[in-house]
Design a protein around this motif. Structure first.
Motif, PDB file in Angstrom:
ATOM      1  N   ALA A  50      34.092  51.486  -5.458  1.00  0.00           N
ATOM      2  CA  ALA A  50      32.876  50.954  -6.078  1.00  0.00           C
ATOM      3  C   ALA A  50      32.610  49.527  -5.600  1.00  0.00           C
ATOM      4  O   ALA A  50      33.547  48.759  -5.357  1.00  0.00           O
ATOM      5  N   HIS A  51      31.328  49.193  -5.462  1.00  0.00           N
ATOM      6  CA  HIS A  51      30.912  47.866  -5.031  1.00  0.00           C
ATOM      7  C   HIS A  51      29.778  47.364  -5.915  1.00  0.00           C
ATOM      8  O   HIS A  51      29.015  48.146  -6.452  1.00  0.00           O
ATOM      9  N   ASP A  52      29.697  46.045  -6.035  1.00  0.00           N
ATOM     10  CA  ASP A  52      28.626  45.398  -6.779  1.00  0.00           C
ATOM     11  C   ASP A  52      27.737  44.654  -5.800  1.00  0.00           C
ATOM     12  O   ASP A  52      28.222  43.891  -4.961  1.00  0.00           O
ATOM     13  N   PHE A  53      26.431  44.876  -5.911  1.00  0.00           N
ATOM     14  CA  PHE A  53      25.466  44.146  -5.107  1.00  0.00           C
ATOM     15  C   PHE A  53      24.680  43.254  -6.041  1.00  0.00           C
ATOM     16  O   PHE A  53      24.023  43.730  -6.962  1.00  0.00           O
ATOM     17  N   TYR A  54      24.784  41.949  -5.816  1.00  0.00           N
ATOM     18  CA  TYR A  54      24.105  40.975  -6.660  1.00  0.00           C
ATOM     19  C   TYR A  54      22.804  40.566  -5.971  1.00  0.00           C
ATOM     20  O   TYR A  54      22.803  39.885  -4.945  1.00  0.00           O
ATOM     21  N   LEU A  55      21.700  41.024  -6.521  1.00  0.00           N
ATOM     22  CA  LEU A  55      20.396  40.871  -5.899  1.00  0.00           C
ATOM     23  C   LEU A  55      19.968  39.415  -5.642  1.00  0.00           C
ATOM     24  O   LEU A  55      19.491  39.108  -4.545  1.00  0.00           O
ATOM     25  N   PRO A  56      20.128  38.477  -6.598  1.00  0.00           N
ATOM     26  CA  PRO A  56      19.637  37.114  -6.349  1.00  0.00           C
ATOM     27  C   PRO A  56      20.223  36.454  -5.101  1.00  0.00           C
ATOM     28  O   PRO A  56      19.547  35.672  -4.438  1.00  0.00           O
ATOM     29  N   THR A  57      21.461  36.761  -4.753  1.00  0.00           N
ATOM     30  CA  THR A  57      22.089  36.145  -3.582  1.00  0.00           C
ATOM     31  C   THR A  57      22.275  37.132  -2.434  1.00  0.00           C
ATOM     32  O   THR A  57      22.815  36.757  -1.391  1.00  0.00           O
ATOM     33  N   GLU A  58      21.857  38.369  -2.631  1.00  0.00           N
ATOM     34  CA  GLU A  58      22.029  39.434  -1.638  1.00  0.00           C
ATOM     35  C   GLU A  58      23.477  39.520  -1.166  1.00  0.00           C
ATOM     36  O   GLU A  58      23.764  39.587   0.027  1.00  0.00           O
ATOM     37  N   THR A  59      24.392  39.503  -2.120  1.00  0.00           N
ATOM     38  CA  THR A  59      25.818  39.501  -1.812  1.00  0.00           C
ATOM     39  C   THR A  59      26.476  40.772  -2.317  1.00  0.00           C
ATOM     40  O   THR A  59      26.211  41.216  -3.423  1.00  0.00           O
ATOM     41  N   LEU A  60      27.365  41.317  -1.489  1.00  0.00           N
ATOM     42  CA  LEU A  60      28.110  42.519  -1.837  1.00  0.00           C
ATOM     43  C   LEU A  60      29.537  42.141  -2.196  1.00  0.00           C
ATOM     44  O   LEU A  60      30.187  41.377  -1.471  1.00  0.00           O
ATOM     45  N   TYR A  61      30.006  42.664  -3.313  1.00  0.00           N
ATOM     46  CA  TYR A  61      31.357  42.394  -3.802  1.00  0.00           C
ATOM     47  C   TYR A  61      32.085  43.711  -4.029  1.00  0.00           C
ATOM     48  O   TYR A  61      31.461  44.717  -4.344  1.00  0.00           O
ATOM     49  N   LEU A  62      33.390  43.681  -3.923  1.00  0.00           N
ATOM     50  CA  LEU A  62      34.207  44.811  -4.319  1.00  0.00           C
ATOM     51  C   LEU A  62      34.276  44.803  -5.844  1.00  0.00           C
ATOM     52  O   LEU A  62      34.543  43.766  -6.452  1.00  0.00           O
ATOM     53  N   THR A  63      33.983  45.920  -6.472  1.00  0.00           N
ATOM     54  CA  THR A  63      33.986  46.004  -7.931  1.00  0.00           C
ATOM     55  C   THR A  63      35.413  45.871  -8.467  1.00  0.00           C
ATOM     56  O   THR A  63      36.325  46.491  -7.931  1.00  0.00           O
ATOM     57  N   PRO A  64      35.611  45.090  -9.526  1.00  0.00           N
ATOM     58  CA  PRO A  64      36.938  45.024 -10.140  1.00  0.00           C
ATOM     59  C   PRO A  64      37.353  46.408 -10.648  1.00  0.00           C
ATOM     60  O   PRO A  64      36.511  47.239 -10.992  1.00  0.00           O
ATOM     61  N   GLU A  65      38.640  46.651 -10.682  1.00  0.00           N
ATOM     62  CA  GLU A  65      39.156  47.890 -11.245  1.00  0.00           C
ATOM     63  C   GLU A  65      38.966  47.852 -12.766  1.00  0.00           C
ATOM     64  O   GLU A  65      38.840  46.771 -13.352  1.00  0.00           O
ATOM     65  N   PRO A  66      38.947  49.023 -13.418  1.00  0.00           N
ATOM     66  CA  PRO A  66      38.691  49.055 -14.869  1.00  0.00           C
ATOM     67  C   PRO A  66      39.596  48.155 -15.703  1.00  0.00           C
ATOM     68  O   PRO A  66      39.176  47.653 -16.736  1.00  0.00           O
TER      69      PRO A  66
END
Length: 94
Positions: A50-66
């Motif tokens: 899973a990955h998180d895309f933060y729209l305001p900065t157009e940055t892709l992050y690896l999603t933290p584990e649960p």
């Protein structure tokens, strides 16, 4: 806004508003948003995770584990957007 793109096998995408609440959208919109994020970053990410895309900065992050801080966005109000999880900025720039 944050888009959490899960692996295709999970067949789900979550969109969060800036106040950390999940947006309720239809499945078709979820699929299109996930497709756009995956296409924008291509092979830059391992889409089996899973990955998180933060729209305001157009940055892709690896999603933290649960079990990690930031998996539930409202827990620490970080969306899990730590520098150590950052993969790409601006749809392709490291």
């Amino acid at each position: 806004m944050l888009v959490r793109v899960f692996p295709v096998s999970r067949s789900v995408t979550h969109l969060f508003e800036s106040d950390f609440y999940r947006m309720l959208i239809d499945r078709r919109t979820e699929e299109e948003v996930a497709r756009m994020v995956r296409r924008g970053f291509g092979r830059a990410a391992d889409w089996r995770r899973a990955h998180d895309f933060y729209l305001p900065t157009e940055t892709l992050y690896l999603t933290p584990e649960p079990h990690q801080n930031g998996y539930v966005p409202e827990d620490d109000q970080s969306f899990g957007l730590s520098l150590s999880r950052r993969i790409f900025i601006g749809c392709g720039e490291r």
